[in-house]
Design an enzyme around this catalytic site. Structure first.
Site, mmCIF file in Angstrom:
data_model
loop_
_atom_site.group_PDB
_atom_site.id
_atom_site.type_symbol
_atom_site.label_atom_id
_atom_site.label_comp_id
_atom_site.label_asym_id
_atom_site.label_seq_id
_atom_site.Cartn_x
_atom_site.Cartn_y
_atom_site.Cartn_z
ATOM 1 N N GLY A 10 0.841 -1.212 0.000
ATOM 2 C CA GLY A 10 0.000 0.000 0.000
ATOM 3 C C GLY A 10 0.865 1.247 0.000
ATOM 4 C CG ASP A 53 -4.442 -7.531 -6.039
ATOM 5 O OD1 ASP A 53 -4.407 -7.392 -4.812
ATOM 6 O OD2 ASP A 53 -5.485 -7.707 -6.698
ATOM 7 C CE1 TYR A 153 -9.168 0.533 7.335
ATOM 8 C CE2 TYR A 153 -10.174 1.889 9.032
ATOM 9 C CZ TYR A 153 -9.063 1.502 8.313
ATOM 10 O OH TYR A 153 -7.857 2.082 8.582
ATOM 11 C CE LYS A 157 -6.454 -1.300 8.856
ATOM 12 N NZ LYS A 157 -5.113 -1.633 8.365
#
Ligand code: AKB
Length: 337
Positions: A10, A53, A153, A157
């Site tokens: 990322g 990816d 999300y 996490k």
């Protein structure tokens, strides 16, 4: 022989770009970056970038056949607002992607006979307070409190924090011989504000958006109420905390997951700080009930005393310093050339 490297996934995101600059100045170890996007040209010169990816298993196996990974900064994720629109895709990237990387780090730790450091950013989204009264009553939340996220999300996490802990403590716990396990370290960040990049897909984005709009002389309609409060941090402190946690001696760390924060502001206070430096800014409040609901469930502040006590965490940037010395001068330069 495999080449030693630090991997950042990322890497084209907000934290990734800031981390590349900081690491490139501090280490002689090769920096390997992975992202679906390209990096800005000046960063491409400082790293070996792979455009790909994290869900591509062939690509990951090729990576480990060529590199000995000492540290992995696993930053790739779909943020909270975006994840609500595509929850299944979010689960794939945020959970399956993390699982693949944890497996990769586990194999590498075993193969090199030394733990790979796996540094994982989580966030205030891992918390979920049921209502505004509770948010007021529990204003500085500790790591083990209110872990009831209400976003995909946040769920991703929180679960990956547990997966990382499992891989670093209990992986193959029934095997005759325990392998060398990876060293998982996680930070729960507040909303981050960068002068050089604009966030996308998050729900704490209203803060940085106010500022970046003001600097460009564009009107901004803030999507949360004026009274809503969450913690924030300037990007240099986020990078500092990642580097400090990476360097902290393992014996000092009594837990795998740490809150870190810098200052807490209501949306109205955020606007006032912006107005102090950009008095012409046109900022209105037009709350979006749904996104508002997400921010209402996040804590008003974080208790980061464990990080302060165990590895000496302390932010450099108060709210005043963040605006006056980091955000405003750099943002002005960015938009005014
Ligand atoms: C988001 O808004 O999704 C992130 C976060 C606070 O985790 N910035």
């Amino acid at each position: 022989m495999r080449k030693k490297a630090i991997l950042i996934t990322g890497a084209a995101g907000e934290i990734g770009q800031a981390l590349i600059d900081a690491l490139a100045e501090r280490t002689a170890t090769a920096i390997l970056t992975l992202d679906l996007q390209m990096l800005p040209p000046e960063q491409m010169r400082r790293v070996t970038h792979i455009q790909g990816d994290i869900l591509d298993k062939t690509l990951l196996s090729r990576l480990v056949s060529e590199y000995e990974l000492e540290t992995i900064y696993h930053l790739a994720a779909l943020l909270s607002t975006r994840s609500e629109f595509t929850p299944e895709a979010a689960h794939r990237v945020n959970v399956e992607g993390t699982l693949s990387l944890l497996q990769l780090a586990a194999e590498q730790s075993e193969w090199r006979g030394q733990p790979v450091k796996f540094i994982f950013p989580s966030s205030i989204a891992a918390y979920g307070l049921p209502d505004l009264q509770t948010k007021m009553d529990y204003s500085r939340v500790r790591e083990w409190e209110w872990n009831y996220p209400r976003t995909m999300y946040g769920c991703n996490k929180l679960y990956c924090e547990q997966l990382g802990t499992y891989f670093s403590r209990y992986y193959r716990q029934l095997a005759a011989e325990r392998p060398v396990m990876l060293d998982f370290r996680c930070l729960r960040f507040p909303g981050l504000i960068s002068a050089f990049t604009v966030p996308s897909g998050g729900t704490s984005d209203y803060g940085p958006e106010m500022l970046h709009h003001a600097a460009q002389n564009k009107p901004y309609a803030c999507f949360v109420r004026e009274d809503v409060q969450i913690p924030f941090m300037a990007m240099p402190d986020a990078v500092k905390s990642l580097l400090m946690l990476t360097q902290a001696p393992a014996e000092a760390l009594k837990r795998p997951i740490y809150n870190v924060t810098a200052f807490s502001l209501t949306a109205a206070e955020f606007r006032n700080w912006v107005l102090r430096f950009f008095p012409q800014a046109q900022i209105t409040f037009v709350p979006d009930v749904k996104r508002q609901g997400i921010v209402d469930s996040w804590p008003a502040d974080l208790d980061d005393s464990a990080a302060r006590r165990e590895w000496g965490w302390e932010p450099d940037y108060t709210v005043e310093r963040s605006f006056a010395e980091y955000l405003v001068p750099n943002i002005q330069q960015r938009y005014q050339g």
